[in-house]
Design an enzyme around this catalytic site. Structure first.
Site, PDB file in Angstrom:
ATOM      1  N   HIS A 135      41.751  24.885  21.335  1.00  0.00           N
ATOM      2  CA  HIS A 135      42.011  25.215  22.734  1.00  0.00           C
ATOM      3  C   HIS A 135      43.223  24.464  23.268  1.00  0.00           C
ATOM      4  O   HIS A 135      43.925  24.970  24.136  1.00  0.00           O
ATOM      5  CB  HIS A 135      40.764  24.975  23.582  1.00  0.00           C
ATOM      6  CG  HIS A 135      39.730  26.022  23.337  1.00  0.00           C
ATOM      7  ND1 HIS A 135      38.592  25.777  22.611  1.00  0.00           N
ATOM      8  CD2 HIS A 135      39.703  27.321  23.674  1.00  0.00           C
ATOM      9  CE1 HIS A 135      37.897  26.896  22.515  1.00  0.00           C
ATOM     10  NE2 HIS A 135      38.545  27.849  23.160  1.00  0.00           N
TER      11      HIS A 135
ATOM     12  N   ARG B 167      40.597  33.043  31.611  1.00  0.00           N
ATOM     13  CA  ARG B 167      39.718  31.995  31.049  1.00  0.00           C
ATOM     14  C   ARG B 167      39.205  31.142  32.202  1.00  0.00           C
ATOM     15  O   ARG B 167      39.805  30.142  32.559  1.00  0.00           O
ATOM     16  CB  ARG B 167      40.503  31.120  30.071  1.00  0.00           C
ATOM     17  CG  ARG B 167      40.766  31.745  28.710  1.00  0.00           C
ATOM     18  CD  ARG B 167      41.400  30.704  27.797  1.00  0.00           C
ATOM     19  NE  ARG B 167      41.350  31.080  26.401  1.00  0.00           N
ATOM     20  CZ  ARG B 167      42.364  31.640  25.742  1.00  0.00           C
ATOM     21  NH1 ARG B 167      43.487  31.890  26.359  1.00  0.00           N
ATOM     22  NH2 ARG B 167      42.238  31.942  24.461  1.00  0.00           N
TER      23      ARG B 167
ATOM     24  N   ARG C 128      36.626  36.597  32.312  1.00  0.00           N
ATOM     25  CA  ARG C 128      35.666  36.213  31.284  1.00  0.00           C
ATOM     26  C   ARG C 128      34.698  35.212  31.890  1.00  0.00           C
ATOM     27  O   ARG C 128      35.119  34.241  32.519  1.00  0.00           O
ATOM     28  CB  ARG C 128      36.372  35.571  30.085  1.00  0.00           C
ATOM     29  CG  ARG C 128      35.352  35.150  29.027  1.00  0.00           C
ATOM     30  CD  ARG C 128      35.988  34.697  27.770  1.00  0.00           C
ATOM     31  NE  ARG C 128      36.619  33.400  27.919  1.00  0.00           N
ATOM     32  CZ  ARG C 128      37.256  32.779  26.940  1.00  0.00           C
ATOM     33  NH1 ARG C 128      37.386  33.368  25.762  1.00  0.00           N
ATOM     34  NH2 ARG C 128      37.810  31.606  27.122  1.00  0.00           N
TER      35      ARG C 128
ATOM     36  N   GLU D  63      33.762  37.907  18.634  1.00  0.00           N
ATOM     37  CA  GLU D  63      34.272  36.669  18.045  1.00  0.00           C
ATOM     38  C   GLU D  63      33.217  35.965  17.198  1.00  0.00           C
ATOM     39  O   GLU D  63      33.472  34.926  16.616  1.00  0.00           O
ATOM     40  CB  GLU D  63      34.831  35.730  19.130  1.00  0.00           C
ATOM     41  CG  GLU D  63      33.925  35.493  20.320  1.00  0.00           C
ATOM     42  CD  GLU D  63      34.579  34.664  21.427  1.00  0.00           C
ATOM     43  OE1 GLU D  63      35.685  34.140  21.234  1.00  0.00           O
ATOM     44  OE2 GLU D  63      33.960  34.537  22.500  1.00  0.00           O
TER      45      GLU D  63
ATOM     46  N   ASP E 266      38.311  32.452  17.716  1.00  0.00           N
ATOM     47  CA  ASP E 266      36.971  32.095  17.253  1.00  0.00           C
ATOM     48  C   ASP E 266      36.532  32.948  16.067  1.00  0.00           C
ATOM     49  O   ASP E 266      35.888  32.448  15.150  1.00  0.00           O
ATOM     50  CB  ASP E 266      35.951  32.240  18.389  1.00  0.00           C
ATOM     51  CG  ASP E 266      35.917  30.987  19.240  1.00  0.00           C
ATOM     52  OD1 ASP E 266      35.888  29.892  18.664  1.00  0.00           O
ATOM     53  OD2 ASP E 266      35.952  31.111  20.475  1.00  0.00           O
TER      54      ASP E 266
ATOM     55  N   ARG F 158      38.134  25.516  14.034  1.00  0.00           N
ATOM     56  CA  ARG F 158      39.487  25.680  14.575  1.00  0.00           C
ATOM     57  C   ARG F 158      40.059  24.372  15.119  1.00  0.00           C
ATOM     58  O   ARG F 158      41.245  24.281  15.390  1.00  0.00           O
ATOM     59  CB  ARG F 158      39.507  26.781  15.657  1.00  0.00           C
ATOM     60  CG  ARG F 158      38.732  26.450  16.891  1.00  0.00           C
ATOM     61  CD  ARG F 158      38.522  27.662  17.791  1.00  0.00           C
ATOM     62  NE  ARG F 158      39.509  27.772  18.848  1.00  0.00           N
ATOM     63  CZ  ARG F 158      39.395  28.579  19.901  1.00  0.00           C
ATOM     64  NH1 ARG F 158      38.332  29.374  20.014  1.00  0.00           N
ATOM     65  NH2 ARG F 158      40.300  28.642  20.821  1.00  0.00           N
TER      66      ARG F 158
ATOM     67  N   CYS G 275      42.536  39.575  22.274  1.00  0.00           N
ATOM     68  CA  CYS G 275      43.044  38.578  23.227  1.00  0.00           C
ATOM     69  C   CYS G 275      43.175  37.202  22.591  1.00  0.00           C
ATOM     70  O   CYS G 275      43.499  36.240  23.263  1.00  0.00           O
ATOM     71  CB  CYS G 275      42.171  38.517  24.479  1.00  0.00           C
ATOM     72  SG  CYS G 275      40.470  38.046  24.143  1.00  0.00           S
TER      73      CYS G 275
HETATM   74  C1  PEP Z   1      39.302  33.598  21.177  1.00  0.00           C
HETATM   75  O1  PEP Z   1      38.340  32.988  20.704  1.00  0.00           O
HETATM   76  O2  PEP Z   1      40.137  34.219  20.494  1.00  0.00           O
HETATM   77  C2  PEP Z   1      39.524  33.612  22.634  1.00  0.00           C
HETATM   78  C3  PEP Z   1      40.391  34.418  23.184  1.00  0.00           C
HETATM   79  O3  PEP Z   1      38.833  32.733  23.385  1.00  0.00           O
HETATM   80  P1  PEP Z   1      39.019  31.142  23.370  1.00  0.00           P
HETATM   81  O4  PEP Z   1      40.276  30.820  22.629  1.00  0.00           O
HETATM   82  O5  PEP Z   1      39.076  30.724  24.799  1.00  0.00           O
HETATM   83  O6  PEP Z   1      37.796  30.670  22.673  1.00  0.00           O
HETATM   84 MG    MG Z   2      36.690  32.353  21.911  1.00  0.00          MG
END
Ligand code: PEP
Ligand code: MG
Length: 583
Positions: free
Chosen positions: A194, A301, A337, A436, A460, A470, A507
């Site tokens: 993130h 987000r 979201r 995801e 994810d 990640r 996304c």
């Molecule tokens: C993802 O998981 O690709 C996503 C868009 O959400 P985040 O990165 O906020 O988990």
């Molecule tokens: Mg995600």
């Protein structure tokens, strides 16, 4: 690490920047260590003295408050802590480390705390271990004071800096107002963590994977950051800087060329449309793009809006936030979201339990369903904002149809009570699922009938499909969005959605790569959603190909057995797209 002043790391976010450096801690557990030049040692010892004094004053304030509310006995501990801080031998040890080893005050205090722990916890007995915590506690307070004072001092200056930190986390990105940050360099961090997502969305050049970097830095040292090649250079020479400036100029020229595509609709050369939506992390993003140049917000987000605050926003505050985004978009849809906290997205005022495996733990929809009052407030605010423009809801971390059913029931209840209270809300508010989690992917043929659209969160999905955290730098090399399994997952989503007649988008951050966006168009996706500054580049990339060519790329990519081949195929396309830029 070799002793060259030019160091190679992992590029996280593109762009070039240079300026003075500032080392910060973020929320990584380690205390940052940097080199203090001999001439700065007295000032560093002065920083320590100031922090000691302010920690002492804070302890005295607390002693008085506790004495007044609970009596002198309970307040004794604060007096003991003050005495610990006055112990000349501990202070001498810290000052000596600063003066002789030439390390910063934070690092010297951190070492003292570690030593307390090591020596005392080696002894037997719970009460002795408790004592170890007691002696280190007041010094921990000095450490926190040093770090916080440092942030405040930096915040009150007007200087723009390159931030350096042990680990790339969302807190490092939010350490300073974004206009004050030139770039970020970190010893470690995942490419799709993130923190990385935020750095990219803020358009900050960023390089990670630089072990041992901090120990080579001095506060204020000049540094260049090349987020395109993953290179940082310490104390660049005038020749280095001239070369760097030349590249900055080239980059700006190319950006101006690509920028011409910003107002055009996102279309392939044959006219086929791939919607380009934007991901929004903060209201600060809004002035940086023209809503007319986008096809709406594909991912708001909301947890990042919550992170910018010191307590949970009330329904009214959330309503105002969402309404601002909806009104800003002037009729283009906004996809909110629902709260996706947990794992590395922690709110300072909302403690989730310490988990052994946070990515597989209490996250996203799981928290919302367990604590429906949190989500009810958010849904009320979102539904009220829907009276001001088109709005959609997107559910994160969906793993089963039951979760969607549960969420629908909460949603229906919220809508009924709003109607009863006389609020106006949109009649039709599409609800989508993020794909995801592998179980959602594999049951998509069932889930799809119960949602209005889907959006793939590749950040994810890749981590869960490949079982690669990640956020874990040790396995960052295994985190591979071009793995054939990921591509076949994407093909499946596009195929199932097409058959069901439901819109599908991506996304996750990989969609901001123009060659990947072409691939997604070829696979049959309707939209990509990326940070706003990637939109012109994607439109440019799309304009160079026809749908038939994109489908040809898809065939080649799906036939590839190894991600290396996929990477090469996309690289060839990327080269083709960028060499023709500005023609
Ligand atoms: C993802 O998981 O690709 C996503 C868009 O959400 P985040 O990165 O906020 O988990
Ligand atoms: Mg995600």
């Amino acid at each position: 690490m070799p002793h060259s002043r030019s160091i190679k790391g992992t590029p996280i976010s593109t762009g070039l920047a240079h300026g003075p450096l500032h080392v910060v801690r973020g929320d990584a557990p380690e205390v940052p260590t940097w080199v203090v030049p001999a001439s700065d040692v007295p000032a560093e010892i002065g920083r320590l003295a100031a922090a000691l004094q302010s920690a002492g004053e804070e302890l005295e304030r607390q002693r008085r408050a506790v004495a007044a509310s609970s009596g002198d006995k309970d307040a004794e501990i604060f007096a003991v802590h003050r005495m610990i801080l006055q112990d000349p031998s501990a202070l001498g040890e810290v000052e000596k480390a600063i003066a002789e080893e030439r390390i910063n005050a934070e690092a010297a205090v951190g070492r003292l705390i570690e030593r307390f722990h090591r020596t005392l916890t080696a002894l037997d007995g719970a009460s002795v271990r408790g004592f170890a915590a007691d002696v280190s506690d007041p010094w921990q307070r000095v450490l926190d004071t040093l770090l916080e004072r440092d942030r405040r001092e930096l915040d009150s200056s007007q200087e723009k800096v390159v931030l350096a930190a042990p680990e790339l986390t969302p807190r490092v990105c939010a350490w300073l107002p974004r206009e004050r940050v030139l770039a970020i360099v970190c010893e470690s961090g995942g490419r799709f963590s993130h923190g990385a997502v935020l750095a990219r969305s803020m358009g900050l050049p960023c390089v990670v994977g630089l072990p041992g970097l901090l120990a080579r830095l001095e506060q204020g040292m000049h540094i260049t950051v090349d987020g395109d090649r993953g290179q940082v250079q310490l104390k660049p020479s005038p020749e280095d800087l001239a070369d760097f400036e030349r590249r900055v100029g080239e980059r700006q020229r190319r950006r101006r060329d690509v920028e011409r595509f910003a107002p055009l609709p996102a279309r392939a050369a044959c006219g086929h449309r791939l919607e380009t939506q934007v991901n929004i992390e903060s209201l600060l993003d809004l002035p940086h793009f023209e809503p007319e140049h986008t096809d709406g917000v594909g991912l708001l987000r909301t947890e990042f809006l919550y992170m910018e605050r010191s307590s949970f926003p009330s329904e009214e505050e959330q309503y105002r936030l969402y309404r601002r985004v909806v009104e800003h978009m002037r009729g283009r849809p906004v996809t909110i979201r629902t709260l996706d906290i947990g794992a590395d997205k922690q709110l300072p005022y909302f403690q989730t339990p310490k988990e052994r495996n946070p990515a597989l733990g209490w996250r996203g929809l799981r928290i919302s369903l367990q604590w429906p009052d949190l989500i009810q407030v958010q849904l009320r605010a979102a539904l009220r904002a829907s009276a001001h423009g088109p709005l959609r809801l997107l559910l994160p971390m969906v793993g089963s149809l039951e979760q969607i059913d549960q969420m629908r029931r909460i949603f229906d209840g919220v809508r009924a009570s709003l109607t009863e209270q006389g609020y106006e809300c949109a009649e039709d508010l599409p609800v989508g699922a993020m794909i995801e989690v592998p179980s959602a992917l594999l049951s998509l043929h069932q889930i799809i009938a119960h949602v209005d659209f889907v959006s793939v969160g590749t950040n994810d999905l890749v981590q869960y499909l490949l079982a690669v955290d990640r956020d874990n730098a040790f396995v960052a090399g295994l985190y591979d969005p071009l793995h054939p399994a990921v591509l076949s997952a994407l093909q499946r989503v596009a195929e199932v959605s097409r058959r069901a007649g439901k819109a599908c988008s991506v996304c996750g951050d990989i969609a901001s790569d123009p060659a990947f966006a072409v691939l997604l168009m070829g696979l049959g996706f309707d939209a990509v959603s990326t940070a706003p500054h990637f939109v012109p580049e994607i439109k440019y990339g799309l304009s160079r190909v026809s749908l038939a060519q994109a489908q040809e790329l898809v065939r080649a990519v799906l036939a590839a057995e190894r991600s290396q081949e996929v990477r090469q195929l996309l690289k060839d396309w990327q080269a083709e797209l960028s060499t023709s830029a500005g023609r």
